[in-house]
Motif scaffolding. Structure first.
Motif, PDB file in Angstrom:
ATOM      1  N   PHE A  76      29.246  36.958  49.975  1.00 19.42           N
ATOM      2  CA  PHE A  76      30.274  36.690  48.972  1.00 19.42           C
ATOM      3  C   PHE A  76      29.662  35.876  47.834  1.00 19.42           C
ATOM      4  N   ASP A  77      30.070  36.198  46.609  1.00 24.75           N
ATOM      5  CA  ASP A  77      29.614  35.397  45.475  1.00 24.75           C
ATOM      6  C   ASP A  77      30.761  34.617  44.839  1.00 24.75           C
ATOM      7  N   GLY A  78      31.889  34.520  45.546  1.00 23.27           N
ATOM      8  CA  GLY A  78      33.012  33.729  45.069  1.00 23.27           C
ATOM      9  C   GLY A  78      34.080  33.614  46.131  1.00 23.27           C
ATOM     10  N   PHE A  79      34.982  32.653  45.952  1.00 20.07           N
ATOM     11  CA  PHE A  79      36.031  32.377  46.933  1.00 20.07           C
ATOM     12  C   PHE A  79      37.349  32.110  46.214  1.00 20.07           C
ATOM     13  N   VAL A  80      38.455  32.455  46.893  1.00 19.98           N
ATOM     14  CA  VAL A  80      39.799  32.154  46.405  1.00 19.98           C
ATOM     15  C   VAL A  80      40.566  31.517  47.554  1.00 19.98           C
ATOM     16  N   ALA A  81      41.264  30.428  47.287  1.00 18.01           N
ATOM     17  CA  ALA A  81      42.120  29.784  48.291  1.00 18.01           C
ATOM     18  C   ALA A  81      43.563  29.894  47.839  1.00 18.01           C
ATOM     19  N   VAL A  82      44.427  30.394  48.717  1.00 19.49           N
ATOM     20  CA  VAL A  82      45.845  30.562  48.393  1.00 19.49           C
ATOM     21  C   VAL A  82      46.666  29.863  49.478  1.00 19.49           C
ATOM     22  N   GLY A  83      47.468  28.885  49.085  1.00 18.09           N
ATOM     23  CA  GLY A  83      48.304  28.194  50.059  1.00 18.09           C
ATOM     24  C   GLY A  83      48.388  26.714  49.753  1.00 18.09           C
ATOM     25  N   GLY A  84      48.680  25.936  50.789  1.00 10.70           N
ATOM     26  CA  GLY A  84      48.745  24.493  50.629  1.00 10.70           C
ATOM     27  C   GLY A  84      47.374  23.856  50.748  1.00 10.70           C
ATOM     28  N   GLY A  85      47.373  22.548  50.950  1.00  7.21           N
ATOM     29  CA  GLY A  85      46.120  21.825  51.047  1.00  7.21           C
ATOM     30  C   GLY A  85      45.239  22.293  52.179  1.00  7.21           C
ATOM     31  N   SER A  86      45.839  22.804  53.248  1.00  7.61           N
ATOM     32  CA  SER A  86      45.039  23.263  54.383  1.00  7.61           C
ATOM     33  C   SER A  86      44.156  24.439  53.993  1.00  7.61           C
ATOM     34  N   SER A  87      44.713  25.386  53.237  1.00  5.37           N
ATOM     35  CA  SER A  87      43.929  26.537  52.796  1.00  5.37           C
ATOM     36  C   SER A  87      42.846  26.131  51.802  1.00  5.37           C
ATOM     37  N   ILE A  88      43.195  25.248  50.868  1.00  8.40           N
ATOM     38  CA  ILE A  88      42.234  24.857  49.838  1.00  8.40           C
ATOM     39  C   ILE A  88      41.115  24.011  50.443  1.00  8.40           C
ATOM     40  N   ASP A  89      41.463  23.078  51.330  1.00 11.55           N
ATOM     41  CA  ASP A  89      40.431  22.273  52.001  1.00 11.55           C
ATOM     42  C   ASP A  89      39.509  23.155  52.838  1.00 11.55           C
ATOM     43  N   SER A  90      40.103  24.107  53.553  1.00 12.97           N
ATOM     44  CA  SER A  90      39.283  25.017  54.358  1.00 12.97           C
ATOM     45  C   SER A  90      38.312  25.780  53.471  1.00 12.97           C
TER      46      SER A  90
END
Length: 242
Positions: A76-90
């Protein structure tokens, strides 16, 4: 920031040079259709996307490591986090380890881990919060739970490349989550206002020892005061009518 801003995620990924991304989220975001809309935006710009939807509330070390183990041979050359803090922290932690190798504990400070310095920048990460509480899209910290020890640890990793705040993504929160995340935001604002000021600290011997959080400033006071005012004015209304 803006109504419908999430539709632009594909454009932003392409602008950042991303061609193949991992979208990190939880099962609820998939169930209510939020992830599907975002995937269409990403694929509409010709960017390949893979979805991992096993983020836990208060994510454990094991849950993050499971994702890393699953995709360690992917490129992967990029990431997207969708959700609350748990998704973004992960996503912050997963981006760190998939980009630089090693294990999560390599980068966590003692007594949890080894405290190895982060060797360089991450791959692009776009954070898309769907709650109002954590502010994780703006911070360089990820919180990791150790259930067997009944403690949490913080990994000081890196800030997302971009945060996309689309208020339309918050209207699916049930009243209980609206209340909880609103109180989270309120407590953060109060903490930011009463924390010791930046000029009460001694200058570190080297820049490497500079703390990630430097204390209150005249600028942060302005944001904290405004946040307290807005939450006091609107949180009850938002709980009553999401």
């Amino acid at each position: 920031l803006g109504y419908g801003a999430a539709k632009e995620i594909g454009y932003d990924l392409k602008r950042l040079g991303v061609t193949n991304c991992l979208l990190i989220t939880d099962a609820v975001m998939v169930k209510i259709g939020t992830v599907d809309k975002i995937v269409r935006s990403i694929e509409g710009q010709g960017v390949k996307v893979t979805v991992w939807d096993k983020v836990e509330p208060e994510p454990s070390l094991k849950s993050m490591q499971d994702c890393i183990d699953t995709f360690k041979e992917s490129h992967f050359d990029g990431f997207v986090a969708v959700g609350g803090g748990s998704s973004i922290d992960s996503a912050k932690v997963i981006d760190l380890v998939l980009t630089h190798g090693g294990t999560i504990l390599d980068y966590m400070a003692p007594p949890f881990g080894v405290g190895k310095p982060i060797p360089g920048p991450f791959k692009p990460l776009i954070a898309v919060p769907t709650t109002a509480g954590t502010g994780s899209e703006t911070t360089p910290v990820a919180v990791i739970t150790f259930p067997e020890k009944m403690v949490k640890g913080a990994l000081f990793c890196g800030r997302p490349t971009l945060g996309i705040l689309d208020p339309l993504l918050t209207v699916t929160m049930p009243p209980s989550v609206t209340a909880a995340t609103g109180m989270d935001a309120l407590v953060h604002a109060i903490e930011a206002y009463v924390v010791r000021p930046y000029n009460s600290r001694s200058m570190p011997t080297t820049p490497l020892e500079r703390p990630v959080f430097t204390g209150a400033t005249e600028l942060t006071d302005i944001f904290a005061e405004k946040a307290i005012e807005l939450i006091g004015k609107y949180l009850r209304k938002a709980v009553h009518n999401g």
